[in-house]
Write an enzyme that holds these catalytic residues in place. Structure first.
Site, mmCIF file in Angstrom:
data_model
loop_
_atom_site.group_PDB
_atom_site.id
_atom_site.type_symbol
_atom_site.label_atom_id
_atom_site.label_comp_id
_atom_site.label_asym_id
_atom_site.label_seq_id
_atom_site.Cartn_x
_atom_site.Cartn_y
_atom_site.Cartn_z
ATOM 1 N N HIS A 110 0.834 -1.207 0.000
ATOM 2 C CA HIS A 110 0.000 0.000 0.000
ATOM 3 C C HIS A 110 0.875 1.266 0.000
ATOM 4 O O HIS A 110 0.732 2.140 -0.855
ATOM 5 C CB HIS A 110 -0.919 -0.024 1.232
ATOM 6 C CG HIS A 110 -1.806 1.164 1.357
ATOM 7 N ND1 HIS A 110 -3.117 1.147 0.957
ATOM 8 C CD2 HIS A 110 -1.575 2.415 1.825
ATOM 9 C CE1 HIS A 110 -3.655 2.346 1.172
ATOM 10 N NE2 HIS A 110 -2.739 3.129 1.710
ATOM 11 N N GLU A 111 1.800 1.327 0.950
ATOM 12 C CA GLU A 111 2.647 2.524 1.048
ATOM 13 C C GLU A 111 3.566 2.644 -0.163
ATOM 14 O O GLU A 111 3.842 3.752 -0.628
ATOM 15 C CB GLU A 111 3.444 2.528 2.354
ATOM 16 C CG GLU A 111 2.591 2.533 3.633
ATOM 17 C CD GLU A 111 1.525 3.631 3.689
ATOM 18 O OE1 GLU A 111 1.741 4.720 3.126
ATOM 19 O OE2 GLU A 111 0.454 3.376 4.294
ATOM 20 N N HIS B 16 1.749 4.482 -2.817
ATOM 21 C CA HIS B 16 1.816 5.944 -2.614
ATOM 22 C C HIS B 16 3.179 6.461 -3.086
ATOM 23 O O HIS B 16 3.278 7.485 -3.752
ATOM 24 C CB HIS B 16 1.691 6.282 -1.125
ATOM 25 C CG HIS B 16 0.289 6.248 -0.586
ATOM 26 N ND1 HIS B 16 -0.714 7.030 -1.086
ATOM 27 C CD2 HIS B 16 -0.266 5.539 0.435
ATOM 28 C CE1 HIS B 16 -1.839 6.812 -0.392
ATOM 29 N NE2 HIS B 16 -1.592 5.901 0.528
ATOM 30 N N GLU C 152 -4.640 7.803 -2.948
ATOM 31 C CA GLU C 152 -5.140 6.540 -2.412
ATOM 32 C C GLU C 152 -5.484 5.576 -3.546
ATOM 33 O O GLU C 152 -5.404 4.364 -3.387
ATOM 34 C CB GLU C 152 -6.352 6.826 -1.525
ATOM 35 C CG GLU C 152 -6.535 5.875 -0.390
ATOM 36 C CD GLU C 152 -5.335 5.796 0.534
ATOM 37 O OE1 GLU C 152 -5.035 4.686 0.987
ATOM 38 O OE2 GLU C 152 -4.691 6.841 0.800
HETATM 39 ZN ZN ZN Z 1 -2.956 5.211 1.943
#
Ligand code: ZN
Length: 501
Positions: A264-265, A268, A294
């Site tokens: 997830h990170e 980003h 996101e």
């Molecule tokens: Zn996030």
């Protein structure tokens, strides 16, 4: 105009550098700083926030923006210079409305509140946070009031993160999505639950960290311009386009936590790393909105990281890393386990289908707190009542109830949650277009190749940074407006197959 543009860029670079220096302090505070550093760090962060804000509202910037207006109007809308002037003006006009003293107060409070949450959450001590949260709500209302003329007092706060979005638009978008999601959740949860026991064995910390690093490298996270460290609540931060860092946390008794939060990170971070270097030091050198940001973390985490193709490649590697834990567990069983759909209490562990229901609870609460229709002291009980109504469950305590997320304790109330659901929606829109342009992507992923997808995202989304608003970018990439249809189609197809609906 060359001279004015150069001057403008040098003002912007100073504000950018001060802001990123503040980010270094913030990263350190949330990773390595010993508790004894908290008080001084709060003061230092507040000072840097004030200096950054003062730099960014320097009247010299306003004067240069005025002088540059004819030049901007002579350029095509999407040229780099016109975009730089336009986005700088938008941010400048917003920033001059907030007094520097207020920003300093807000940042000092945020830092205090975050550190209190770090201690209070494990102790399940909501009472300790109550006065701090009351002050946060109060400061957020004051912040909104610097932007008079709003329809809902959350609107200016939403606008900071998702420019152009409003509470009423989001309320109706979420209501529509909710109507479509509830029957899917019901259909799935009336089936026998997927068996995810294989994820809940003991997985040593160091091996989990190794594996998550191997995965994010393979996806395309550039370690020459990034690194990963441990924290309480994973986040990504950027000190420059050449240094975009991710953080993670490990639960040794649950395999999903570290791996999926790392992916997830990294999503980003890959967005930020993909921004054109020419934008360094300007307001264009960041993601354009919380929703688009996101969309990328959730694309890599879910559309990629929880896909069958992804696991066709990575599952044998995972089995080799954890031979005892995964002995005799088939790819099918594992794939079902990482896509288990269930009503649950913890947002960050929620599956793709029920995730948005967690966001909608928080979004409604934020609006009610700002409106004054919900009091901070009534919040823990309201949380339980609402989870009972929406999920049919009640958290055993406030630690896994209202205190589970850092947002209200480490940032702002209002505008901090809608981005996740917008991200799910936008991510599916972009991904659908990437697949239409490159139908070979799933097959490539099953061979551990992610370059085609990564490059498509860089070309169509990442490289632009904040040049276009989210609305403009969605239009540019998909030829249409924000739409929940691609997301619903994706969910119905994937989970229809998984749960044989
Ligand atoms: Zn996030």
């Amino acid at each position: 105009m060359e001279k004015q543009l150069k001057e403008l860029k040098s003002h912007l670079m100073e504000a950018y550098d001060l802001g990123r220096a503040g980010a270094v302090l913030g990263w350190d505070e949330m990773t390595y700083m010993p508790p004894g550093g908290a008080a001084a760090r709060a003061r230092q962060s507040a000072l840097l926030a004030r200096l950054t804000h003062e730099k960014s509202i320097d009247p010299a910037i306003g004067k240069l923006l005025d002088e540059l207006r004819p030049y901007e109007e002579s350029l095509p809308y999407d040229s780099d210079n016109a975009s730089l002037i336009r986005v700088t003006r938008r941010e400048y006009e917003r920033a001059i409305k907030v007094p520097p003293q207020f920003m300093a107060e807000l940042y000092e409070h945020i830092s205090k509140s975050y550190n209190a949450w770090v201690t209070a959450r494990p102790e399940n001590n909501y009472k300790a946070l109550e006065p701090l949260l009351e002050r946060t709500v109060d400061l957020c209302r004051q912040l909104a009031d610097f932007f008079p003329g709003y329809e809902h007092c959350a609107d200016p706060l939403i606008d900071f993160n998702d420019y152009g979005m409003k509470a009423t638009t989001l309320r109706s978008l979420f209501a529509h999505l909710r109507r479509e999601l509830i029957p899917i959740v019901q259909a799935i949860t009336s089936q026998p639950p997927a068996d995810d026991a294989c994820l809940k064995l003991h997985y040593p910390k160091a091996d989990q960290l190794d594996f998550s690093m191997e995965v994010v490298k393979q996806l395309g996270y550039d370690l020459n311009r990034g690194r990963q460290d441990l924290t309480h609540h994973p986040f990504t931060t950027s000190f420059s386009l050449g240094d975009v860092r991710i953080t993670t946390r490990v639960n040794e008794d649950f395999l999903g936590d570290c791996l999926f939060s790392s992916i997830h990170e990294a999503g980003h971070a890959m967005y930020e790393q993909g921004i054109r270097m020419e934008f360094e030091g300007t307001p264009l050198a960041g993601g354009t909105s919380a929703g688009v940001h996101e969309s990328q973390s959730r694309t890599w985490e879910n559309l990629v990281g929880r896909s069958r193709s992804f696991w066709e490649f990575f599952y044998p590697k995972l089995q080799a890393k954890f031979p005892d834990q995964l002995k005799g567990i088939s790819l099918d069983t594992f794939y079902q386990a990482v896509n288990k759909v269930q009503r649950s209490l913890i947002r960050t562990e929620a599956d793709e289908v029920t995730y948005n229901l967690h966001i909608m609870i928080r979004f409604d609460i934020e609006l009610a707190l700002l409106e004054g229709n919900l009091l901070v002291r009534d919040l823990p009980e309201y949380w339980h009542v609402r989870y009972n109504a929406d999920m049919g469950m009640r958290a055993p305590d406030d630690r896994d109830g209202v205190m589970q997320d850092v947002h209200w304790f480490g940032g702002l109330v209002g505008g901090s949650f809608q981005g996740y659901t917008l991200g799910n929606i936008i991510g599916a829109q972009f991904f659908t277009h990437a697949l239409a342009a490159h139908p070979e992507i799933p097959n490539e992923m099953s061979q551990g190749k992610f370059e085609t997808l990564h490059k498509w995202l860089i070309d169509n989304v990442y490289q632009h940074g904040s040049k276009f608003t989210a609305t403009e970018l969605i239009e540019k990439v998909t030829g249409g407006p924000l739409s929940i249809e691609p997301y619903l189609t994706y969910l119905r197809s994937k989970y229809g197959e998984l749960y044989k609906l």
